[in-house]
Scaffold this motif. Structure first.
Motif, PDB file in Angstrom:
ATOM      1  N   ALA A   6     -12.849  11.478 -17.530  1.00  0.00           N
ATOM      2  CA  ALA A   6     -14.006  11.013 -18.621  1.00  0.00           C
ATOM      3  C   ALA A   6     -13.916   9.529 -18.588  1.00  0.00           C
ATOM      4  CB  ALA A   6     -13.352  11.808 -19.817  1.00  0.00           C
ATOM      5  N   ASN A   7     -12.968   8.852 -18.419  1.00  0.00           N
ATOM      6  CA  ASN A   7     -12.896   7.587 -18.264  1.00  0.00           C
ATOM      7  C   ASN A   7     -13.698   7.090 -17.221  1.00  0.00           C
ATOM      8  OD1 ASN A   7     -11.219   6.252 -20.744  1.00  0.00           O
ATOM      9  ND2 ASN A   7      -9.370   7.238 -19.690  1.00  0.00           N
ATOM     10  N   ALA A   8     -13.708   7.497 -15.943  1.00  0.00           N
ATOM     11  CA  ALA A   8     -14.435   6.934 -14.929  1.00  0.00           C
ATOM     12  C   ALA A   8     -15.954   7.045 -15.282  1.00  0.00           C
ATOM     13  CB  ALA A   8     -14.004   7.620 -13.645  1.00  0.00           C
ATOM     14  N   LEU A   9     -16.086   8.233 -15.891  1.00  0.00           N
ATOM     15  CA  LEU A   9     -17.566   8.228 -16.106  1.00  0.00           C
ATOM     16  C   LEU A   9     -18.202   7.314 -17.192  1.00  0.00           C
ATOM     17  CD1 LEU A   9     -17.606  12.166 -16.478  1.00  0.00           C
ATOM     18  CD2 LEU A   9     -19.081  10.725 -15.041  1.00  0.00           C
ATOM     19  N   LYS A  12     -18.623   4.150 -15.526  1.00  0.00           N
ATOM     20  CA  LYS A  12     -19.647   3.980 -14.675  1.00  0.00           C
ATOM     21  C   LYS A  12     -20.942   3.921 -15.365  1.00  0.00           C
ATOM     22  CE  LYS A  12     -22.163   7.090 -11.223  1.00  0.00           C
ATOM     23  NZ  LYS A  12     -23.326   7.066 -11.944  1.00  0.00           N
ATOM     24  N   ARG A  13     -20.995   4.465 -16.700  1.00  0.00           N
ATOM     25  CA  ARG A  13     -22.215   4.482 -17.473  1.00  0.00           C
ATOM     26  C   ARG A  13     -22.305   2.709 -17.919  1.00  0.00           C
ATOM     27  NH1 ARG A  13     -22.573   4.149 -22.618  1.00  0.00           N
ATOM     28  NH2 ARG A  13     -20.682   5.002 -23.112  1.00  0.00           N
ATOM     29  N   LEU A  14     -21.269   2.357 -18.396  1.00  0.00           N
ATOM     30  CA  LEU A  14     -21.241   1.015 -18.896  1.00  0.00           C
ATOM     31  C   LEU A  14     -21.676  -0.120 -18.070  1.00  0.00           C
ATOM     32  CD1 LEU A  14     -18.022   1.111 -21.258  1.00  0.00           C
ATOM     33  CD2 LEU A  14     -20.525   0.860 -21.967  1.00  0.00           C
ATOM     34  N   ILE A  15     -21.014   0.076 -16.707  1.00  0.00           N
ATOM     35  CA  ILE A  15     -21.283  -0.715 -15.543  1.00  0.00           C
ATOM     36  C   ILE A  15     -22.930  -0.662 -15.122  1.00  0.00           C
ATOM     37  CG2 ILE A  15     -20.733  -1.460 -13.267  1.00  0.00           C
ATOM     38  CD1 ILE A  15     -18.029  -0.895 -13.723  1.00  0.00           C
ATOM     39  N   SER A  16     -23.356   0.729 -15.148  1.00  0.00           N
ATOM     40  CA  SER A  16     -24.680   1.018 -14.815  1.00  0.00           C
ATOM     41  C   SER A  16     -25.759   0.183 -15.939  1.00  0.00           C
ATOM     42  CB  SER A  16     -25.068   2.273 -14.699  1.00  0.00           C
ATOM     43  OG  SER A  16     -24.178   3.061 -13.506  1.00  0.00           O
ATOM     44  N   MET A  77     -15.863  -8.799 -10.240  1.00  0.00           N
ATOM     45  CA  MET A  77     -14.872  -9.091 -10.971  1.00  0.00           C
ATOM     46  C   MET A  77     -14.405  -7.887 -11.782  1.00  0.00           C
ATOM     47  SD  MET A  77     -13.681  -9.988 -14.312  1.00  0.00           S
ATOM     48  CE  MET A  77     -15.161 -10.576 -15.103  1.00  0.00           C
ATOM     49  N   VAL A  78     -15.554  -6.908 -12.554  1.00  0.00           N
ATOM     50  CA  VAL A  78     -15.260  -5.773 -13.124  1.00  0.00           C
ATOM     51  C   VAL A  78     -14.564  -4.945 -12.428  1.00  0.00           C
ATOM     52  CG1 VAL A  78     -16.350  -4.194 -14.753  1.00  0.00           C
ATOM     53  CG2 VAL A  78     -16.877  -6.546 -14.893  1.00  0.00           C
ATOM     54  N   GLU A 264     -23.988  -3.451  -2.580  1.00  0.00           N
ATOM     55  CA  GLU A 264     -22.409  -3.557  -2.167  1.00  0.00           C
ATOM     56  C   GLU A 264     -21.400  -3.465  -3.083  1.00  0.00           C
ATOM     57  OE1 GLU A 264     -22.926  -6.337   1.796  1.00  0.00           O
ATOM     58  OE2 GLU A 264     -22.169  -7.239   0.046  1.00  0.00           O
ATOM     59  N   SER A 265     -21.742  -4.054  -4.368  1.00  0.00           N
ATOM     60  CA  SER A 265     -21.206  -3.816  -5.572  1.00  0.00           C
ATOM     61  C   SER A 265     -20.954  -2.360  -6.035  1.00  0.00           C
ATOM     62  CB  SER A 265     -21.503  -4.891  -6.623  1.00  0.00           C
ATOM     63  OG  SER A 265     -21.343  -5.949  -5.996  1.00  0.00           O
ATOM     64  N   TRP A 266     -22.422  -1.792  -6.118  1.00  0.00           N
ATOM     65  CA  TRP A 266     -22.150  -0.326  -6.467  1.00  0.00           C
ATOM     66  C   TRP A 266     -21.582   0.511  -5.556  1.00  0.00           C
ATOM     67  CZ3 TRP A 266     -22.948   1.770 -10.748  1.00  0.00           C
ATOM     68  CH2 TRP A 266     -23.083   3.144 -10.968  1.00  0.00           C
ATOM     69  N   LYS A 267     -21.542   0.327  -4.175  1.00  0.00           N
ATOM     70  CA  LYS A 267     -20.851   1.257  -3.391  1.00  0.00           C
ATOM     71  C   LYS A 267     -19.352   1.366  -3.843  1.00  0.00           C
ATOM     72  CE  LYS A 267     -24.357   1.195   0.402  1.00  0.00           C
ATOM     73  NZ  LYS A 267     -24.454   0.713   1.919  1.00  0.00           N
ATOM     74  N   ILE A 268     -18.812  -0.158  -3.824  1.00  0.00           N
ATOM     75  CA  ILE A 268     -17.513  -0.135  -4.480  1.00  0.00           C
ATOM     76  C   ILE A 268     -17.180   0.631  -5.542  1.00  0.00           C
ATOM     77  CG2 ILE A 268     -15.872  -1.906  -4.995  1.00  0.00           C
ATOM     78  CD1 ILE A 268     -17.128  -3.853  -3.246  1.00  0.00           C
ATOM     79  N   PHE A 269     -17.691   0.295  -6.528  1.00  0.00           N
ATOM     80  CA  PHE A 269     -17.700   0.950  -7.654  1.00  0.00           C
ATOM     81  C   PHE A 269     -17.548   2.667  -7.640  1.00  0.00           C
ATOM     82  CE2 PHE A 269     -19.000   3.768 -11.406  1.00  0.00           C
ATOM     83  CZ  PHE A 269     -18.182   3.190 -12.233  1.00  0.00           C
ATOM     84  N   THR A 270     -18.637   3.201  -6.730  1.00  0.00           N
ATOM     85  CA  THR A 270     -18.402   4.668  -6.521  1.00  0.00           C
ATOM     86  C   THR A 270     -17.239   5.120  -5.707  1.00  0.00           C
ATOM     87  OG1 THR A 270     -19.841   4.440  -4.535  1.00  0.00           O
ATOM     88  CG2 THR A 270     -20.886   4.822  -6.812  1.00  0.00           C
ATOM     89  N   LYS A 271     -16.961   4.161  -4.789  1.00  0.00           N
ATOM     90  CA  LYS A 271     -15.658   4.520  -3.994  1.00  0.00           C
ATOM     91  C   LYS A 271     -14.291   4.397  -4.775  1.00  0.00           C
ATOM     92  CE  LYS A 271     -17.575   3.488   0.500  1.00  0.00           C
ATOM     93  NZ  LYS A 271     -17.603   2.578   1.833  1.00  0.00           N
ATOM     94  N   LYS A 272     -14.074   3.368  -5.655  1.00  0.00           N
ATOM     95  CA  LYS A 272     -13.061   3.130  -6.118  1.00  0.00           C
ATOM     96  C   LYS A 272     -12.736   3.403  -7.601  1.00  0.00           C
ATOM     97  CE  LYS A 272     -10.303   0.648  -4.284  1.00  0.00           C
ATOM     98  NZ  LYS A 272      -8.971   1.043  -3.253  1.00  0.00           N
TER      99      LYS A 272
END
Length: 275
Positions: A6-9, A12-16, A77-78, A264-272
């Motif tokens: 839930a926290n990851a979702l 993800k929404r906020l960074i998107s 950074m985020v 590249e930043s988005w790929k990092i987000f989805t992986k990490k």
């Protein structure tokens, strides 16, 4: 791990939302504030010093910088800070694969510099860049690389930060070389700790990483405890100061990290971050 999902979702929404080019700068800034509020609420039960430092650093960076909050720099950074907070919130003994998206060339270049045998003298190398660019992640990737493990007899990792104590630095390195530090070791003076470190490293090929260096003062305090036996030893610094390589007499110019692209930043987000 429903709470983690839930926290990851939410993250993800906020960074998107911050990255959404259709949104106005005002809305993106509001999304960043919402992200900060969520991180604070998520970490309420973890009111330790490390959590406070991470959140405070995010707030200061946001307040002091003229770089837009939705730039690749901010997203990097985020992501880095979210990863650290998630590791605290859902820490486990499982070692996650390091994500160095976009830095494959940097990994190979630095591996070559760390393991080359063209000179066997002790060399100091530096990685520099703005906060959040992935300096620590890149250094960890190098530190854990099988070639590094094969090349060096001893490896040690230490985080220095803006404030440090010489004693803590010496004990930090020794803790990687000695399985269990005894009470006798802890009672040693700084000079005795330094001599112990010197004797342990003497004659061995070692790699020591000092993460998050703010100036060269600390190196002037402890460099005498790192012997140069011409066996190919290396010391690696990560820092925000591009000019640091000059005062620590680095073997090569500072390796300066570039900003990652949005993809590249988005790929990092989805992986990490996205679990």
């Amino acid at each position: 791990m429903a709470d983690a999902n839930a926290n990851a979702l939410i993250l993800k929404r906020l960074i998107s939302s911050i990255q959404d080019y259709k949104k106005s700068p005002y809305d993106k800034i509001q999304s960043y504030k919402d992200l900060m509020d969520h991180l604070r609420s998520m970490m309420l039960v973890y009111e330790n010093e490390e959590v406070k430092i991470i959140l405070h650093d995010m707030e200061l960076t946001f307040a002091d910088s003229v770089v837009p909050v939705y730039s690749p720099y901010y997203i990097d950074m985020v992501l880095e800070k979210c990863e650290k907070l998630l590791e605290i919130r859902y820490g486990s003994d499982v070692e996650l694969e390091e994500t160095v998206e976009g830095f494959d060339d940097e990994v190979q270049t630095l591996l070559d510099q760390l393991t080359t045998t063209c000179t066997m003298k002790l060399q100091v190398l530096t990685i520099a860049g703005m906060a959040g660019l992935g300096k620590t992640t890149l250094a960890r990737k190098l530190y854990r690389d099988p070639l590094i493990e094969y090349t060096f007899h001893y490896r040690a990792w230490n985080c220095v930060s803006q404030t440090y104590r010489k004693r803590d630095l010496l004990l930090g390195v020794l803790s990687h070389l000695i399985n269990d530090l005894t009470d006798e070791t802890n009672k040693m003076s700084d000079e005795q700790l330094g001599e112990t470190l010197y004797r342990l490293l003497k004659g061995h090929r070692y790699l020591v990483v000092f993460d998050d260096i703010w100036d060269c003062t600390f190196w002037n305090d402890i460099r005498i405890y790192f012997p140069d036996d011409k066996v190919g030893s290396r010391v690696l610094f990560t820092t925000r100061d591009i000019e640091l390589s000059l005062c620590v007499r680095a073997a090569k110019p500072t390796h300066v990290l570039r900003l990652r692209t949005e993809d590249e930043s988005w790929k990092i987000f989805t992986k990490k971050v996205f679990i």
